[in-house]
Motif scaffolding. Structure first.
Motif, PDB file in Angstrom:
ATOM      1  N   THR A  21     -10.104 -17.957  -4.939  1.00 36.57           N
ATOM      2  CA  THR A  21     -10.382 -18.816  -3.780  1.00 36.57           C
ATOM      3  C   THR A  21     -10.274 -20.287  -4.169  1.00 36.57           C
ATOM      4  OG1 THR A  21     -11.803 -17.175  -2.708  1.00 36.57           O
ATOM      5  CG2 THR A  21     -12.172 -19.481  -2.122  1.00 36.57           C
ATOM      6  N   LEU A  22     -10.823 -20.650  -5.326  1.00 37.10           N
ATOM      7  CA  LEU A  22     -10.743 -22.034  -5.801  1.00 37.10           C
ATOM      8  C   LEU A  22      -9.291 -22.452  -6.034  1.00 37.10           C
ATOM      9  CD1 LEU A  22     -13.715 -21.916  -8.336  1.00 37.10           C
ATOM     10  CD2 LEU A  22     -13.677 -23.231  -6.214  1.00 37.10           C
ATOM     11  N   LYS A  23      -8.483 -21.558  -6.614  1.00 36.15           N
ATOM     12  CA  LYS A  23      -7.072 -21.875  -6.852  1.00 36.15           C
ATOM     13  C   LYS A  23      -6.326 -22.073  -5.528  1.00 36.15           C
ATOM     14  CE  LYS A  23      -6.218 -19.835 -11.397  1.00 36.15           C
ATOM     15  NZ  LYS A  23      -5.331 -18.976 -12.195  1.00 36.15           N
ATOM     16  N   THR A  24      -6.609 -21.199  -4.570  1.00 34.56           N
ATOM     17  CA  THR A  24      -5.956 -21.312  -3.274  1.00 34.56           C
ATOM     18  C   THR A  24      -6.373 -22.610  -2.574  1.00 34.56           C
ATOM     19  OG1 THR A  24      -5.784 -18.916  -3.062  1.00 34.56           O
ATOM     20  CG2 THR A  24      -5.667 -20.180  -1.025  1.00 34.56           C
TER      21      THR A  24
ATOM     22  N   SER B  35       3.608 -14.081  -0.421  1.00 39.37           N
ATOM     23  CA  SER B  35       2.550 -13.556  -1.282  1.00 39.37           C
ATOM     24  C   SER B  35       1.776 -14.696  -1.938  1.00 39.37           C
ATOM     25  CB  SER B  35       3.155 -12.670  -2.368  1.00 39.37           C
ATOM     26  OG  SER B  35       3.921 -13.462  -3.273  1.00 39.37           O
ATOM     27  N   ARG B  36       0.667 -14.322  -2.570  1.00 35.12           N
ATOM     28  CA  ARG B  36      -0.113 -15.322  -3.308  1.00 35.12           C
ATOM     29  C   ARG B  36       0.709 -15.913  -4.445  1.00 35.12           C
ATOM     30  NH1 ARG B  36      -4.521 -12.545  -5.974  1.00 35.12           N
ATOM     31  NH2 ARG B  36      -5.593 -12.371  -3.980  1.00 35.12           N
ATOM     32  N   ASP B  37       1.461 -15.061  -5.151  1.00 39.72           N
ATOM     33  CA  ASP B  37       2.309 -15.563  -6.235  1.00 39.72           C
ATOM     34  C   ASP B  37       3.331 -16.574  -5.724  1.00 39.72           C
ATOM     35  OD1 ASP B  37       0.980 -14.093  -8.130  1.00 39.72           O
ATOM     36  OD2 ASP B  37       2.439 -12.447  -8.174  1.00 39.72           O
ATOM     37  N   GLU B  38       3.893 -16.297  -4.556  1.00 36.25           N
ATOM     38  CA  GLU B  38       4.853 -17.237  -3.967  1.00 36.25           C
ATOM     39  C   GLU B  38       4.171 -18.560  -3.610  1.00 36.25           C
ATOM     40  OE1 GLU B  38       8.094 -15.357  -1.277  1.00 36.25           O
ATOM     41  OE2 GLU B  38       6.418 -13.922  -1.260  1.00 36.25           O
ATOM     42  N   LEU B  39       2.968 -18.466  -3.061  1.00 34.83           N
ATOM     43  CA  LEU B  39       2.211 -19.688  -2.758  1.00 34.83           C
ATOM     44  C   LEU B  39       1.999 -20.501  -4.024  1.00 34.83           C
ATOM     45  CD1 LEU B  39       0.325 -21.491  -0.944  1.00 34.83           C
ATOM     46  CD2 LEU B  39      -1.540 -19.963  -1.642  1.00 34.83           C
TER      47      LEU B  39
END
Length: 408
Positions: A37-40, A65-69
């Motif tokens: 959550t902190l990374k996002t 995806s999260r990796d793409e973000l």
């Protein structure tokens, strides 16, 4: 002013400090979901600064995806989040990771509060040893090691009220003594988040320390002027949701953002992506109790007791204590305290609408804690509830930070 956030959780404290103008250089958090959550959130701020929030919105809407973000975010930004438990064995490695994040920059402020389970009254009540042998009693010592290494001018240490009485008050006396020995004057108060504009009654111990050579004193937070708000104000633009339903879509709101939501940075005027408006599914028995609880609140203005329920609805053997197991969040007042137990069930957080007949959604819980609607809590619904329940309300943190900055 540069900040390290310890025991950071989902980032409520750092969100408020960032809004007040502080520069968050490092977060340390042991929970993997909260760390994501902190990374996002770091990704959100980076993309916002680069005028590329459409990438973040694509992630929220599950188009990427999260990796793409994360591929759009420089590694040094993501590496500000250190996913590690702070122990005697790990602290050396954590220092090295923090040092990489801050480079040659001076740390002005350290914020954070160790996990509260060892200090909480509920935790002590459940533990046969009353948490006497719980190692979390002494996590404050790790916090002090950061004070000694980075020597900030100011620090903010947050915790539950139970810290004042843990082990007959001995723990808190030791905390104050050892912080003083580390070179800091300290003062503390019990503050309630509702006095800072948060739509929730939530009392917490806020201890502030400052270098002995500084001319500083504990801020007078009683002078903060905030308008009275209610849950009705907080929920009025959210669509109807039944138990087990979820809305995660663009243009999901029922109306434009209100002055109140904009003023408290909960929903910006140009934000139209409704995310994590997710309600947990409930058994028919629970829904019957929820309906009964709301009816009693609406007609009699009172909270129900477990032992007054029809016998066929009483599945718990204990009908002598813990009778307030079901609580309605009132429309025309602030909420009672949202805690991490909401991850296990929603009985303490019944939505006030009989039409919706459910416990509150993830987004509603986040709003009660004053998190912005663009704040995304990673991993499962359960993980999101837990992160929200453990957090410091960002709006309260903002007022703490702003008043500290004004005094400096």
């Amino acid at each position: 002013m540069n900040v390290i956030d310890l025991f950071a959780g989902a980032g409520g404290l750092s969100e408020g400090f960032r809004k007040a103008g502080f520069n968050i250089l490092s977060h340390v958090e042991m929970d993997q979901s909260a760390s994501l959550t902190l990374k996002t959130r770091e990704a959100f701020y980076f993309l916002k600064e680069k005028d590329k929030l459409h990438i973040y919105e694509d992630y929220l809407l599950k188009k990427i995806s999260r990796d793409e973000l994360y591929s759009h975010i420089p590694k040094d930004i993501l590496n500000r989040v250190i996913n590690a438990e702070i122990t005697d064995e790990t602290i050396g490695g954590i220092f090295k990771s923090v040092d990489k994040s801050i480079g040659n920059q001076k740390i002005s402020v350290i914020i954070g509060g160790p996990p509260c389970q060892a200090y909480s009254l509920a935790g002590r009540a459940r533990d046969p040893e009353r948490m006497l042998n719980d190692p979390r009693n002494y996590l404050y010592k790790q916090y002090i090691k950061f004070l000694s290494k980075y020597s900030p001018e100011i620090f903010v240490f947050e915790n539950v009220m139970g810290i004042l009485t843990a082990q007959s008050g001995e723990i808190f006396q030791n905390i104050k003594k050892e912080m003083n020995e580390a070179g800091y004057e300290i003062d503390y108060k019990v503050l309630n988040s509702k006095d800072f504009g948060v739509c929730q009654s939530r009392k917490r111990v806020i201890l502030i320390g400052w270098k002995k050579e500084l001319t500083f004193s504990y801020p007078n937070f009683e002078n903060i002027q905030v308008a009275k708000k209610t849950i009705r104000n907080l929920f009025e633009d959210l669509p109807i949701l039944k138990a087990g339903e979820a809305i995660n879509e663009r243009d999901g709101y029922t109306k434009r953002s209100t002055k109140y939501l904009v003023a408290d940075s909960i929903r910006e005027t140009d934000w139209n992506v409704l995310i994590q408006h997710i309600a947990r599914p409930n058994r028919e028995l629970d829904l019957n109790i929820y309906r009964y609880a709301v009816e009693k609140w609406d007609t009699e203005g009172r909270k129900i007791k477990y032992d007054e329920l029809p016998k066929t609805w009483q599945t718990q053997k204990n009908t002598q204590s813990f009778l307030d197991r079901f609580k309605v969040i009132p429309y025309d007042d602030v909420s009672h305290t949202v805690v991490a137990h909401i991850a296990k069930d929603g009985h303490y957080y019944i939505h006030p609408s009989k039409e919706q007949n459910r416990s509150i959604s993830v987004r509603e819980a986040a709003r009660i804690q004053s998190f912005p609607d663009n704040y995304y809590f990673e991993d499962s619904r359960t993980a999101a509830y837990k992160q929200i329940g453990n957090a410091v309300p960002p709006l309260m943190a903002y007022h703490l930070a702003k008043n500290i900055l004004d005094k400096i």
